[in-house]
Design an enzyme around this catalytic site. Structure first.
Site, PDB file in Angstrom:
ATOM      1  CE  LYS A 173      -1.968  -0.617   4.008  1.00 41.46           C
ATOM      2  NZ  LYS A 173      -1.346  -1.843   4.514  1.00 41.46           N
ATOM      3  NE  ARG A 191      -3.718  -0.373  10.366  1.00 41.80           N
ATOM      4  CZ  ARG A 191      -2.588   0.081   9.802  1.00 41.80           C
ATOM      5  NH1 ARG A 191      -2.493   1.318   9.402  1.00 41.80           N
ATOM      6  NH2 ARG A 191      -1.567  -0.730   9.630  1.00 41.80           N
ATOM      7  NE  ARG A 235       7.308  -3.098   6.274  1.00 42.24           N
ATOM      8  CZ  ARG A 235       6.005  -2.830   6.204  1.00 42.24           C
ATOM      9  NH1 ARG A 235       5.500  -2.308   5.102  1.00 42.24           N
ATOM     10  NH2 ARG A 235       5.197  -3.109   7.194  1.00 42.24           N
ATOM     11  NE  ARG A 260       7.243  -0.870  10.024  1.00 41.42           N
ATOM     12  CZ  ARG A 260       6.093  -0.614   9.437  1.00 41.42           C
ATOM     13  NH1 ARG A 260       6.057  -0.022   8.270  1.00 41.42           N
ATOM     14  NH2 ARG A 260       4.962  -0.949  10.018  1.00 41.42           N
ATOM     15  NE  ARG A 312       2.203  -4.409  11.709  1.00 40.71           N
ATOM     16  CZ  ARG A 312       3.142  -4.374  10.762  1.00 40.71           C
ATOM     17  NH1 ARG A 312       4.191  -5.160  10.853  1.00 40.71           N
ATOM     18  NH2 ARG A 312       3.037  -3.555   9.763  1.00 40.71           N
TER      19      ARG A 312
HETATM   20  P1  AMP Z   1       1.475   0.963   9.171  1.00 45.54           P
HETATM   21  O1  AMP Z   1       2.785   1.581   8.837  1.00 45.54           O
HETATM   22  O2  AMP Z   1       0.322   1.564   8.399  1.00 45.54           O
HETATM   23  O3  AMP Z   1       1.479  -0.542   9.094  1.00 45.54           O
HETATM   24  O4  AMP Z   1       1.176   1.340  10.697  1.00 45.54           O
HETATM   25  C1  AMP Z   1       2.037   0.956  11.734  1.00 45.54           C
HETATM   26  C2  AMP Z   1       1.301   0.965  13.056  1.00 45.54           C
HETATM   27  O5  AMP Z   1       0.796   2.278  13.331  1.00 45.54           O
HETATM   28  C3  AMP Z   1       0.074   0.069  13.121  1.00 45.54           C
HETATM   29  O6  AMP Z   1       0.414  -1.291  13.396  1.00 45.54           O
HETATM   30  C4  AMP Z   1      -0.699   0.709  14.251  1.00 45.54           C
HETATM   31  O7  AMP Z   1      -0.137   0.405  15.516  1.00 45.54           O
HETATM   32  C5  AMP Z   1      -0.462   2.188  13.989  1.00 45.54           C
HETATM   33  N1  AMP Z   1      -1.498   2.736  13.083  1.00 45.54           N
HETATM   34  C6  AMP Z   1      -1.309   3.255  11.844  1.00 45.54           C
HETATM   35  N2  AMP Z   1      -2.482   3.653  11.307  1.00 45.54           N
HETATM   36  C7  AMP Z   1      -3.441   3.377  12.225  1.00 45.54           C
HETATM   37  C8  AMP Z   1      -4.860   3.520  12.255  1.00 45.54           C
HETATM   38  N3  AMP Z   1      -5.546   4.044  11.228  1.00 45.54           N
HETATM   39  N4  AMP Z   1      -5.507   3.112  13.372  1.00 45.54           N
HETATM   40  C9  AMP Z   1      -4.848   2.598  14.429  1.00 45.54           C
HETATM   41  N5  AMP Z   1      -3.514   2.401  14.455  1.00 45.54           N
HETATM   42  C10 AMP Z   1      -2.811   2.792  13.365  1.00 45.54           C
END
Ligand code: AMP
Length: 192
Positions: free
Chosen positions: A13, A88, A127, A133, A144
């Site tokens: 994404k 989300r 990654r 990360r 996740r």
């Molecule tokens: P991502 O890089 O989008 O995978 O986001 C990394 C982490 O940030 C996620 O595993 C959540 O802990 C937090 N996060 C990002 N976007 C959201 C969202 N819309 N709602 C809740 N937590 C979020």
């Protein structure tokens, strides 16, 4: 153009959101990136988010919604945006709908990225090695993916009911996937 990119972690994404924001000259709003930047800077928002992120859990809706609504009110989002990683949860999607209805600027489409779980695990492991990360550790990755299935997957129906959903086959070279998306968006705009 106002787009949401939806899909499990590792589906690509973020990579495609950057390309689409370039293509449509609009803002790329990636909630995960915003949280990581806040954690790195040690802000209050970062401190509020970190424990959830490290566990692979979602940051509470009220925190995320407030942050995104503020971001969407910024000037660069007036020419459109690609939302990557938000919404989300159904709660978040409803908050977004309300805000966009108030602004008279509804979404054009929601791109749903699809890839088999083994491909997602393979990409996320790569990654983890490349970007260090914390939330790409194997146990957390599995968590996740579960969180996605439980909390985020219902959004596929939510947006399908609203006629906004475009399914994207996320497997293939980056440029090929980008072209697929642009073709689908174009096709969606054509009458009939
Ligand atoms: P991502 O890089 O989008 O995978 O986001 C990394 C982490 O940030 C996620 O595993 C959540 O802990 C937090 N996060 C990002 N976007 C959201 C969202 N819309 N709602 C809740 N937590 C979020």
């Amino acid at each position: 153009m106002r787009l949401v990119v939806l899909g499990p972690p590792g589906a690509g994404k973020g990579t495609q959101a950057v390309k689409l924001a370039e293509q449509f000259a609009c803002a790329d709003v990636a909630t995960g990136d915003i949280f990581r930047a806040n954690v790195a800077e040690g802000t209050e928002l970062g401190r509020a988010a970190q424990e959830y992120m490290d566990r692979g859990d979602l940051v509470p809706d009220d925190v995320v919604i407030a942050m995104v609504m503020e971001r969407l009110a910024e000037r660069d989002c007036q020419s459109g945006f690609v939302l990557d990683g938000f919404p989300r949860t159904v709660n978040q999607a409803e908050a977004l709908d309300r805000q966009l209805a108030d602004l008279g600027a509804p979404l054009h489409a929601v791109l749903c990225f699809e890839a088999a779980e083994e491909e997602l695990l393979r990409r996320l492991a790569g990654r983890a090695a490349a970007q260090h990360r914390a939330d790409d550790a194997e146990q957390t990755i599995r968590h996740r993916l579960e969180v996605f299935a439980i909390k985020t997957r219902p959004l596929i129906d939510y947006y399908a009911h609203r006629g906004l959903l475009i399914n994207v086959d996320a497997i293939g070279p980056i440029e090929v996937v980008t072209k697929r998306i642009l073709d689908d968006l174009e096709g969606n705009r054509r009458p009939g």
